[in-house]
Motif scaffolding. Sequence first.
Motif, PDB file in Angstrom:
ATOM      1  N   LEU A  28      25.720  37.200  43.187  1.00 52.23           N
ATOM      2  CA  LEU A  28      26.945  36.760  43.862  1.00 52.23           C
ATOM      3  C   LEU A  28      27.814  37.968  44.182  1.00 52.23           C
ATOM      4  CD1 LEU A  28      27.821  33.679  41.610  1.00 52.23           C
ATOM      5  CD2 LEU A  28      26.763  33.631  43.877  1.00 52.23           C
ATOM      6  N   HIS A  29      28.760  37.761  45.081  1.00 50.67           N
ATOM      7  CA  HIS A  29      29.661  38.832  45.509  1.00 50.67           C
ATOM      8  C   HIS A  29      31.101  38.419  45.233  1.00 50.67           C
ATOM      9  CE1 HIS A  29      26.600  41.139  47.824  1.00 50.67           C
ATOM     10  NE2 HIS A  29      26.028  39.946  47.878  1.00 50.67           N
ATOM     11  N   LEU A  30      31.789  39.197  44.408  1.00 51.48           N
ATOM     12  CA  LEU A  30      33.213  38.997  44.167  1.00 51.48           C
ATOM     13  C   LEU A  30      33.956  39.919  45.123  1.00 51.48           C
ATOM     14  CD1 LEU A  30      35.233  37.502  42.242  1.00 51.48           C
ATOM     15  CD2 LEU A  30      35.303  39.635  40.914  1.00 51.48           C
ATOM     16  N   LEU A  31      34.538  39.333  46.174  1.00 46.37           N
ATOM     17  CA  LEU A  31      35.247  40.087  47.211  1.00 46.37           C
ATOM     18  C   LEU A  31      36.734  40.110  46.888  1.00 46.37           C
ATOM     19  CD1 LEU A  31      33.804  41.286  49.798  1.00 46.37           C
ATOM     20  CD2 LEU A  31      32.517  39.512  48.638  1.00 46.37           C
ATOM     21  N   ILE A  32      37.332  41.303  46.929  1.00 50.23           N
ATOM     22  CA  ILE A  32      38.746  41.481  46.598  1.00 50.23           C
ATOM     23  C   ILE A  32      39.446  42.176  47.753  1.00 50.23           C
ATOM     24  CG2 ILE A  32      40.394  42.587  45.034  1.00 50.23           C
ATOM     25  CD1 ILE A  32      38.127  42.560  42.905  1.00 50.23           C
ATOM     26  N   HIS A  33      40.515  41.564  48.255  1.00 46.97           N
ATOM     27  CA  HIS A  33      41.371  42.195  49.254  1.00 46.97           C
ATOM     28  C   HIS A  33      42.751  42.333  48.640  1.00 46.97           C
ATOM     29  CE1 HIS A  33      43.721  42.901  52.909  1.00 46.97           C
ATOM     30  NE2 HIS A  33      42.586  43.234  53.497  1.00 46.97           N
ATOM     31  N   LEU A  34      43.206  43.573  48.472  1.00 50.28           N
ATOM     32  CA  LEU A  34      44.448  43.836  47.757  1.00 50.28           C
ATOM     33  C   LEU A  34      45.701  43.567  48.596  1.00 50.28           C
ATOM     34  CD1 LEU A  34      43.300  47.077  45.959  1.00 50.28           C
ATOM     35  CD2 LEU A  34      43.671  44.843  44.911  1.00 50.28           C
ATOM     36  N   ALA A  35      45.537  43.403  49.910  1.00 48.16           N
ATOM     37  CA  ALA A  35      46.656  43.095  50.805  1.00 48.16           C
ATOM     38  C   ALA A  35      47.751  44.149  50.680  1.00 48.16           C
ATOM     39  CB  ALA A  35      47.184  41.687  50.552  1.00 48.16           C
ATOM     40  N   ARG A  36      48.987  43.778  50.934  1.00 46.79           N
ATOM     41  CA  ARG A  36      50.060  44.768  51.002  1.00 46.79           C
ATOM     42  C   ARG A  36      50.523  45.229  49.626  1.00 46.79           C
ATOM     43  NH1 ARG A  36      55.109  43.993  54.954  1.00 46.79           N
ATOM     44  NH2 ARG A  36      53.424  44.571  56.376  1.00 46.79           N
ATOM     45  N   ALA A  37      50.643  44.320  48.674  1.00 47.78           N
ATOM     46  CA  ALA A  37      51.275  44.667  47.397  1.00 47.78           C
ATOM     47  C   ALA A  37      50.355  44.491  46.202  1.00 47.78           C
ATOM     48  CB  ALA A  37      52.534  43.819  47.198  1.00 47.78           C
ATOM     49  N   GLY A  38      49.058  44.316  46.437  1.00 49.76           N
ATOM     50  CA  GLY A  38      48.132  44.147  45.335  1.00 49.76           C
ATOM     51  C   GLY A  38      47.609  45.476  44.813  1.00 49.76           C
ATOM     52  N   TRP A  39      47.144  45.471  43.569  1.00 58.06           N
ATOM     53  CA  TRP A  39      46.541  46.670  42.996  1.00 58.06           C
ATOM     54  C   TRP A  39      45.599  46.289  41.864  1.00 58.06           C
ATOM     55  CZ3 TRP A  39      45.720  50.817  45.309  1.00 58.06           C
ATOM     56  CH2 TRP A  39      45.309  51.978  44.630  1.00 58.06           C
ATOM     57  N   LEU A  40      44.740  47.234  41.517  1.00 59.93           N
ATOM     58  CA  LEU A  40      43.769  47.048  40.443  1.00 59.93           C
ATOM     59  C   LEU A  40      44.108  47.990  39.299  1.00 59.93           C
ATOM     60  CD1 LEU A  40      39.965  46.612  40.772  1.00 59.93           C
ATOM     61  CD2 LEU A  40      40.844  48.350  39.212  1.00 59.93           C
ATOM     62  N   GLN A  41      44.187  47.448  38.098  1.00 64.97           N
ATOM     63  CA  GLN A  41      44.503  48.237  36.912  1.00 64.97           C
ATOM     64  C   GLN A  41      43.354  48.136  35.918  1.00 64.97           C
ATOM     65  OE1 GLN A  41      48.288  46.731  35.518  1.00 64.97           O
ATOM     66  NE2 GLN A  41      49.441  47.795  37.104  1.00 64.97           N
ATOM     67  N   TRP A  42      42.723  49.267  35.654  1.00 64.53           N
ATOM     68  CA  TRP A  42      41.622  49.288  34.687  1.00 64.53           C
ATOM     69  C   TRP A  42      42.183  49.360  33.267  1.00 64.53           C
ATOM     70  CZ3 TRP A  42      36.638  48.299  34.690  1.00 64.53           C
ATOM     71  CH2 TRP A  42      35.898  48.650  33.550  1.00 64.53           C
ATOM     72  N   ARG A  43      41.538  48.643  32.345  1.00 69.19           N
ATOM     73  CA  ARG A  43      41.947  48.659  30.947  1.00 69.19           C
ATOM     74  C   ARG A  43      40.723  48.909  30.069  1.00 69.19           C
ATOM     75  NH1 ARG A  43      47.037  46.459  29.926  1.00 69.19           N
ATOM     76  NH2 ARG A  43      48.077  45.481  31.713  1.00 69.19           N
ATOM     77  N   ASP A  44      40.785  49.964  29.283  1.00 67.18           N
ATOM     78  CA  ASP A  44      39.686  50.252  28.359  1.00 67.18           C
ATOM     79  C   ASP A  44      39.593  49.212  27.255  1.00 67.18           C
ATOM     80  OD1 ASP A  44      38.808  52.575  29.662  1.00 67.18           O
ATOM     81  OD2 ASP A  44      40.334  53.787  28.655  1.00 67.18           O
ATOM     82  N   ALA A  45      40.717  48.596  26.942  1.00 66.63           N
ATOM     83  CA  ALA A  45      40.742  47.523  25.942  1.00 66.63           C
ATOM     84  C   ALA A  45      41.709  46.452  26.427  1.00 66.63           C
ATOM     85  CB  ALA A  45      41.176  48.062  24.578  1.00 66.63           C
ATOM     86  N   LEU A  46      41.175  45.311  26.820  1.00 67.29           N
ATOM     87  CA  LEU A  46      42.015  44.219  27.301  1.00 67.29           C
ATOM     88  C   LEU A  46      42.741  43.558  26.134  1.00 67.29           C
ATOM     89  CD1 LEU A  46      39.577  42.570  29.861  1.00 67.29           C
ATOM     90  CD2 LEU A  46      41.735  43.685  30.412  1.00 67.29           C
ATOM     91  N   PRO A  47      43.919  42.990  26.380  1.00 71.20           N
ATOM     92  CA  PRO A  47      44.630  42.272  25.316  1.00 71.20           C
ATOM     93  C   PRO A  47      43.796  41.087  24.823  1.00 71.20           C
ATOM     94  CG  PRO A  47      46.062  42.691  27.191  1.00 71.20           C
ATOM     95  CD  PRO A  47      44.680  43.029  27.630  1.00 71.20           C
ATOM     96  N   PRO A  48      43.880  40.777  23.536  1.00 68.12           N
ATOM     97  CA  PRO A  48      43.136  39.619  23.025  1.00 68.12           C
ATOM     98  C   PRO A  48      43.705  38.318  23.569  1.00 68.12           C
ATOM     99  CG  PRO A  48      44.615  40.475  21.344  1.00 68.12           C
ATOM    100  CD  PRO A  48      44.656  41.446  22.480  1.00 68.12           C
ATOM    101  N   GLY A  49      42.831  37.328  23.719  1.00 67.64           N
ATOM    102  CA  GLY A  49      43.269  36.027  24.192  1.00 67.64           C
ATOM    103  C   GLY A  49      43.429  35.979  25.695  1.00 67.64           C
ATOM    104  N   PRO A  50      43.376  34.794  26.277  1.00 67.32           N
ATOM    105  CA  PRO A  50      43.507  34.653  27.729  1.00 67.32           C
ATOM    106  C   PRO A  50      44.930  34.939  28.185  1.00 67.32           C
ATOM    107  CG  PRO A  50      43.467  32.505  26.689  1.00 67.32           C
ATOM    108  CD  PRO A  50      43.185  33.497  25.601  1.00 67.32           C
TER     109      PRO A  50
END
Length: 286
Positions: A66-88
């Motif tokens: 499958l392909h997860l397509l992402i368009h960040l548009a005008r104000a979107g951004w991607l933030q990488w996290r080496d350790a995500l916070p626990p819980g949803p």
Amino acid sequence: MPELPEVEALREFLDAHLTGKEIARVLPVAISVLKAYDPPLSALEGARVTAVGRHGKYLDITAGGLHLLIHLARAGWLQWRDALPPGPPRPGKGPLALRTALTGGDGFDLTEAGTTKRLAVHLVHDPAEVPGVARLGPDPLADGFDRDAFAALLAGERRQIKGALRDQGLIAGIGNAYSDEILHAARMSPFKPVQNLGDDEITTLYEALRTTLADAIARSHGLEAGRLKAEKKSGLRVHGRTGEPCPVCGDTIREVSFSDSSLQYCPTCQTGGRPLADRRLSRLLK
């Protein structure tokens, strides 16, 4: 807005950090972010990322066929996290729009500032299922995109150069900022009609386009996702620099404002020293 150079840098970063890893879950936080519901995001759980690609300003994460397509548009951004916070994550008024968690505990968040929500995520079997991808013109940095291919695209165009460069159906990946930069490098008015370009001017514009984008990508090469915005801003010579001196001639950089955007240019370098009227229906300057 992230444009081709920043999205290409994000692609490179994600390719190094995602490829070969297993997705634990993809959790939408903002209702507006998800633009497709079949297949569901749960279909990615347990899938291994096999590639990260780019289509114009779209990121393409391939996993489980499958392909997860992402368009960040005008104000979107991607933030990488080496350790995500626990819980949803909890839905709320913050900028978080979607979280992708890997089985190793790392992953990335998609965020969007402001109240206008245009960040878009699609999960599809084929990228061409996304209308915005299907309509894209050629990638301006593709091997086959030579001067003659560029000239063929412009043939019959009767718009102003600025508008033509920003048209994703004509050329993929160029937005407001880099169209300003390309036109400054080519020493051309943003309002000059495409049909008035001579052969030499088409060559000049093509070379400015390729060089401007390639240089921006080179500056972003190897940077972490969190540093790309600052690198883009620092590398721009005219866009977003109204009132500052032109780095080429020293003249004051001017601006033309529209209802939802603005352009910047140097009168000496681009319009024969004449300022453009700051209104939507500015007189075309050759």
